[in-house]
Design a protein around this motif. Structure first.
Motif, short mmCIF file in Angstrom:
data_model
loop_
_atom_site.label_atom_id
_atom_site.label_comp_id
_atom_site.label_asym_id
_atom_site.label_seq_id
_atom_site.Cartn_x
_atom_site.Cartn_y
_atom_site.Cartn_z
N MET A 1 0.82 -1.19 0.00
CA MET A 1 0.00 0.00 0.00
C MET A 1 0.87 1.26 0.00
O MET A 1 0.52 2.25 -0.62
CB MET A 1 -0.92 -0.03 1.22
CG MET A 1 -1.85 1.15 1.33
SD MET A 1 -3.23 1.15 0.22
CE MET A 1 -4.45 0.39 1.20
N ARG A 2 1.99 1.19 0.70
CA ARG A 2 2.87 2.37 0.78
C ARG A 2 3.44 2.70 -0.60
O ARG A 2 3.55 3.88 -0.96
CB ARG A 2 4.00 2.08 1.77
CG ARG A 2 4.88 3.23 2.01
CD ARG A 2 4.16 4.27 2.81
NE ARG A 2 5.08 5.31 3.17
CZ ARG A 2 4.72 6.51 3.56
NH1 ARG A 2 3.45 6.80 3.66
NH2 ARG A 2 5.59 7.40 3.87
N ILE A 3 3.77 1.70 -1.38
CA ILE A 3 4.30 1.95 -2.72
C ILE A 3 3.22 2.57 -3.60
O ILE A 3 3.50 3.49 -4.37
CB ILE A 3 4.85 0.64 -3.33
CG1 ILE A 3 6.06 0.18 -2.54
CG2 ILE A 3 5.20 0.83 -4.79
CD1 ILE A 3 6.58 -1.17 -2.93
N LEU A 4 1.99 2.10 -3.45
CA LEU A 4 0.87 2.68 -4.21
C LEU A 4 0.69 4.15 -3.86
O LEU A 4 0.44 4.98 -4.74
CB LEU A 4 -0.41 1.90 -3.92
CG LEU A 4 -1.67 2.37 -4.63
CD1 LEU A 4 -1.52 2.26 -6.14
CD2 LEU A 4 -2.87 1.60 -4.15
N GLN A 5 0.84 4.50 -2.60
CA GLN A 5 0.73 5.90 -2.18
C GLN A 5 1.79 6.76 -2.85
O GLN A 5 1.51 7.85 -3.34
CB GLN A 5 0.87 6.03 -0.67
CG GLN A 5 -0.28 5.48 0.11
CD GLN A 5 -0.02 5.51 1.60
OE1 GLN A 5 1.03 5.97 2.06
NE2 GLN A 5 -0.96 5.02 2.37
#
Length: 56
Positions: A1-5
């Motif tokens: 999820m952090r990479i998507l952000q």
């Protein structure tokens, strides 16, 4: 999820920067709307990020 952000934020910032070169045209308006949409999606992802449990 952090990479998507990070990806969504980067796309949003790049859309805003590229919209600056097309001010007053349909392309600039479309890029501006894409930038707004990406940053709103980024905010949603931040809100969905799980928080650490509180210890009482």
């Amino acid at each position: 999820m952090r990479i998507l952000q990070l990806v969504l934020f980067s796309i949003g910032v790049l859309a805003f920067l590229s919209a600056a070169f097309f001010i007053g045209t349909d392309d600039g308006n479309s890029l501006w709307k894409i930038g707004i949409a990406m940053l709103l999606l980024d905010v949603v992802c931040i809100q969905l990020w799980p928080a650490k449990p509180k210890h009482n």
